[in-house]
Structures are given as C-alpha cells and as structure tokens.
Motif scaffolding. Structure first.
Motif, PDB file in Angstrom:
ATOM      1  N   ASP A 282     -81.822-107.503  -9.465  1.00  0.00           N
ATOM      2  CA  ASP A 282     -80.634-108.317  -9.229  1.00  0.00           C
ATOM      3  C   ASP A 282     -80.855-109.142  -7.963  1.00  0.00           C
ATOM      4  OD1 ASP A 282     -78.108-109.385  -8.699  1.00  0.00           O
ATOM      5  OD2 ASP A 282     -77.079-107.611  -9.456  1.00  0.00           O
ATOM      6  N   GLU A 283     -80.978-110.433  -8.127  1.00  0.00           N
ATOM      7  CA  GLU A 283     -81.243-111.333  -7.002  1.00  0.00           C
ATOM      8  C   GLU A 283     -80.101-111.336  -5.983  1.00  0.00           C
ATOM      9  OE1 GLU A 283     -84.101-112.690  -6.444  1.00  0.00           O
ATOM     10  OE2 GLU A 283     -84.951-112.086  -8.364  1.00  0.00           O
ATOM     11  N   ARG A 284     -78.919-110.877  -6.394  1.00  0.00           N
ATOM     12  CA  ARG A 284     -77.783-110.845  -5.466  1.00  0.00           C
ATOM     13  C   ARG A 284     -77.922-109.748  -4.423  1.00  0.00           C
ATOM     14  NH1 ARG A 284     -73.258-110.224  -9.849  1.00  0.00           N
ATOM     15  NH2 ARG A 284     -74.878-108.802 -10.516  1.00  0.00           N
ATOM     16  N   ILE A 285     -78.798-108.762  -4.664  1.00  0.00           N
ATOM     17  CA  ILE A 285     -79.002-107.679  -3.706  1.00  0.00           C
ATOM     18  C   ILE A 285     -79.885-108.200  -2.575  1.00  0.00           C
ATOM     19  CG2 ILE A 285     -79.970-105.383  -3.314  1.00  0.00           C
ATOM     20  CD1 ILE A 285     -79.401-104.787  -6.278  1.00  0.00           C
ATOM     21  N   SER A 286     -79.327-108.258  -1.390  1.00  0.00           N
ATOM     22  CA  SER A 286     -80.101-108.750  -0.250  1.00  0.00           C
ATOM     23  C   SER A 286     -80.064-107.785   0.935  1.00  0.00           C
ATOM     24  CB  SER A 286     -79.571-110.121   0.188  1.00  0.00           C
ATOM     25  OG  SER A 286     -78.232-110.006   0.604  1.00  0.00           O
TER      26      SER A 286
END
Length: 102
Positions: A21-25
């Motif tokens: 998930d690219e939203r996990i930063s």
C-alpha cells in the motif's frame, strides 16, 4: 502453507497474503503480510515461508527479503512459548485490533 501430517490427521493450513500500500509511509516498508491460521503449527509454517527466498523473489524479483508489517487473526493461538506470543504487540489508537499479553 501446509503443516506436517501426523497420525493420519489432516494437514494444518494457513492463508498467507502480501499486499503493498503506497499510502503507508510511517513504517520501514509499505508491505503488509497477513496470516490466517487456526493452529500454532500452521501460523509458524506460514511465517517461516513469508521469510523465504521464494516469497522474496515473487515480491521484488530478488532473493533479498523486504521488511513487512505482520498481521494475523485471533484464531492463531497466542500461548506462552509460541512465536505468536513472543511477537511485539502495539497499543496504538490507529490499530483496529491488537492482541495483549495475558
């Protein structure tokens, strides 16, 4: 993932799934490994497989494993002396559900 068959019993199974998930930063990695199992043997076999070079090859095309966040359901026995019990848990308002040591 299959556990070993002993004494003519059905082998134990686990579902192992990876998602990115690219939203996990806020974590070291945006990969999440989810394991669903009903026994300690199945859970530990799936967790071992999650760290294998076969999975690394599927995830990133090399044998170098990427870090991941682990999630597992409450059907996994969390008994003292097991890997599930030894794993760190979090007490975070952003986590919908978490295990607590007894």
């Amino acid at each position: 993932c299959d556990g070993k068959t002993t004494n003519n019993k059905k082998s134990e199974r686990a579902i192992l799934a990876f998602t990115q998930d690219e939203r996990i930063s806020s974590l070291k990695s945006n990969w999440v490994c989810s394991i669903s199992a009903h026994s300690t043997l199945a859970f530990e076999a799936a967790l071992h497989h999650a760290h294998s070079s076969e999975i690394a090859q599927r995830i990133n095309g090399t044998t170098e494993m990427v870090p991941f966040c682990l999630t597992f359901d409450d059907a996994v026995p969390v008994e003292e002396g097991t890997i599930a019990h030894a794993l760190p848990r979090v007490d975070d308002e952003c986590v919908v559900f978490t295990y607590k040591h007894m």
